[in-house]
Structures are given as structure tokens and as C-alpha cells.
Motif scaffolding. Structure first.
Motif, PDB file in Angstrom:
ATOM      1  N   ALA A  93     -40.429  19.528 -45.321  1.00 26.97           N
ATOM      2  CA  ALA A  93     -41.471  19.271 -45.997  1.00 26.97           C
ATOM      3  C   ALA A  93     -42.612  18.545 -45.549  1.00 26.97           C
ATOM      4  N   TYR A  94     -42.479  17.424 -44.463  1.00 27.16           N
ATOM      5  CA  TYR A  94     -43.478  16.708 -43.850  1.00 27.16           C
ATOM      6  C   TYR A  94     -44.372  17.683 -43.025  1.00 27.16           C
ATOM      7  N   GLY A  95     -43.271  18.583 -42.123  1.00 23.53           N
ATOM      8  CA  GLY A  95     -44.150  19.566 -41.131  1.00 23.53           C
ATOM      9  C   GLY A  95     -45.031  20.179 -42.113  1.00 23.53           C
ATOM     10  N   LEU A  96     -44.721  21.026 -43.239  1.00 24.65           N
ATOM     11  CA  LEU A  96     -45.484  21.894 -43.778  1.00 24.65           C
ATOM     12  C   LEU A  96     -46.646  21.283 -44.622  1.00 24.65           C
ATOM     13  N   ALA A  97     -46.439  20.090 -44.992  1.00 28.70           N
ATOM     14  CA  ALA A  97     -47.528  19.127 -45.437  1.00 28.70           C
ATOM     15  C   ALA A  97     -48.485  19.030 -44.463  1.00 28.70           C
ATOM     16  N   CYS A  98     -48.228  18.524 -43.272  1.00 31.01           N
ATOM     17  CA  CYS A  98     -49.029  18.153 -42.316  1.00 31.01           C
ATOM     18  C   CYS A  98     -49.823  19.613 -41.775  1.00 31.01           C
ATOM     19  N   PHE A  99     -49.053  20.609 -41.390  1.00 27.43           N
ATOM     20  CA  PHE A  99     -49.588  21.924 -41.126  1.00 27.43           C
ATOM     21  C   PHE A  99     -50.723  22.317 -42.082  1.00 27.43           C
ATOM     22  N   ASN A 100     -50.404  22.394 -43.304  1.00 24.77           N
ATOM     23  CA  ASN A 100     -51.363  22.705 -44.368  1.00 24.77           C
ATOM     24  C   ASN A 100     -52.700  21.895 -44.371  1.00 24.77           C
ATOM     25  N   ARG A 101     -52.785  20.853 -43.844  1.00 19.86           N
ATOM     26  CA  ARG A 101     -53.961  20.028 -43.656  1.00 19.86           C
ATOM     27  C   ARG A 101     -54.770  20.140 -42.231  1.00 19.86           C
ATOM     28  N   TYR A 102     -54.156  21.053 -41.500  1.00 21.41           N
ATOM     29  CA  TYR A 102     -54.968  21.392 -40.012  1.00 21.41           C
ATOM     30  C   TYR A 102     -56.047  22.120 -40.413  1.00 21.41           C
ATOM     31  N   THR A 103     -57.043  21.904 -39.498  1.00 16.89           N
ATOM     32  CA  THR A 103     -58.141  22.478 -39.523  1.00 16.89           C
ATOM     33  C   THR A 103     -57.892  23.928 -38.869  1.00 16.89           C
ATOM     34  N   PRO A 104     -58.725  25.117 -38.939  1.00 19.09           N
ATOM     35  CA  PRO A 104     -58.420  26.272 -38.488  1.00 19.09           C
ATOM     36  C   PRO A 104     -58.031  26.092 -36.862  1.00 19.09           C
ATOM     37  N   GLN A 105     -58.752  25.173 -36.078  1.00 19.52           N
ATOM     38  CA  GLN A 105     -58.931  24.933 -34.762  1.00 19.52           C
ATOM     39  C   GLN A 105     -57.483  24.130 -34.517  1.00 19.52           C
ATOM     40  N   GLU A 106     -57.047  23.350 -35.470  1.00 17.15           N
ATOM     41  CA  GLU A 106     -55.793  22.561 -34.900  1.00 17.15           C
ATOM     42  C   GLU A 106     -54.727  23.634 -35.302  1.00 17.15           C
ATOM     43  N   LYS A 107     -54.866  24.588 -36.355  1.00 19.42           N
ATOM     44  CA  LYS A 107     -53.601  25.495 -36.432  1.00 19.42           C
ATOM     45  C   LYS A 107     -53.593  26.355 -35.405  1.00 19.42           C
ATOM     46  N   ALA A 108     -54.665  26.992 -34.674  1.00 16.46           N
ATOM     47  CA  ALA A 108     -54.935  27.644 -33.433  1.00 16.46           C
ATOM     48  C   ALA A 108     -54.162  26.921 -32.400  1.00 16.46           C
ATOM     49  N   ALA A 109     -54.700  25.690 -31.931  1.00 24.10           N
ATOM     50  CA  ALA A 109     -54.076  24.942 -30.761  1.00 24.10           C
ATOM     51  C   ALA A 109     -52.518  24.594 -31.173  1.00 24.10           C
ATOM     52  N   PHE A 110     -52.114  24.454 -32.417  1.00 23.60           N
ATOM     53  CA  PHE A 110     -50.639  24.275 -32.882  1.00 23.60           C
ATOM     54  C   PHE A 110     -49.905  25.639 -32.474  1.00 23.60           C
ATOM     55  N   PHE A 111     -50.452  26.761 -32.824  1.00 21.24           N
ATOM     56  CA  PHE A 111     -49.799  27.863 -32.636  1.00 21.24           C
ATOM     57  C   PHE A 111     -49.615  28.202 -31.040  1.00 21.24           C
TER      58      PHE A 111
END
Length: 121
Positions: A93-111
Motif C-alpha cells: 500500500a505505501y509503496g504503490l501510493a509513493c510510486f503513484n506520486r513520482y514524477t516520470p523522471q523519478e519513475k525512470a530512476a526507480f525502474f
């Protein structure tokens, strides 16, 4: 966590001990865990069928880690400390909630960070 943390996690890369789901994993053997689970199931069976879910939800609420709290100086240490105590449902729950609030650049860095630790096919 910022791009620098994902790209260079340092010693914290394995700090969450991802293979451990709870402190019980460290203190009991599999036969002991199975016996404890059986006693818990036997106790749960004593409740009326319509009440069992309420009992399980109450137990989960009592045992869950709750909101992350500040304990240490490092944000990564705090997150690892909380994740070690959180239930799977809380982590999801917390992980998805945080991920959904990332910017596209943050998502790319996370991946990019996550894929570094995954086996290549």
C-alpha cells in the motif's frame, strides 16, 4: 529517496533483509512456525464463521507496523527499519501510493535502480 540514492545505494542496498518477513523468521524453525500456525488456526476455528474475518482483521491491525516514524538520522535507515516491521499489505500500500506520486523522471530512476538488482534474461 532521490536519483542519487537509487543510482548509488552503497551499503544500504541490502539493508532491508528482503528475505525476512518478520522477526519470527529469525527465531523459529519451519516446524515450529507450522505448529504455531496450526494452533492459531485451531483457535480461529472456535469463532463463528461470520466472526472469523473480524478476528483476523483485528489481529492484523494490532500487529501491523503502522505509519513510518522517524527514529534514525538516515532516511534510508528509517525506511528499512519500518519495512522490516511492516506487513506485506502495508509495504504494498505505501509503496504503490509513493510510486503513484513520482514524477516520470523519478519513475525512470526507480525502474533503473530496481532493474540493476534483477537477473537478466
Amino acid at each position: 529517496m532521490n536519483d542519487q540514492t537509487w543510482n548509488s545505494p552503497g551499503a544500504l542496498a541490502g539493508a532491508t533483509e528482503a528475505g525476512i518477513q518478520s522477526s519470527a523468521d529469525c527465531n523459529y524453525s519451519m516446524p515450529e512456525l507450522q505448529a504455531i500456525a496450526r494452533r492459531f488456526s485451531d483457535a480461529l476455528a472456535q469463532f463463528e464463521p461470520d466472526d472469523r474475518l473480524t478476528v483476523l482483521e483485528s489481529a492484523h491491525e494490532f500487529l501491523r507496523a503502522g505509519m513510518p516514524i522517524v527514529l534514525f538520522g538516515s532516511l534510508m535507515e528509517e525506511a528499512a527499519f519500518w519495512a522490516d516491521r511492516a506487513s506485506r499489505a502495508e509495504r504494498k500500500a505505501y509503496g504503490l501510493a509513493c510510486f503513484n506520486r513520482y514524477t516520470p523522471q523519478e519513475k525512470a530512476a526507480f525502474f533503473a535502480y530496481v532493474q540493476q538488482g534483477m537477473p537478466h534474461e
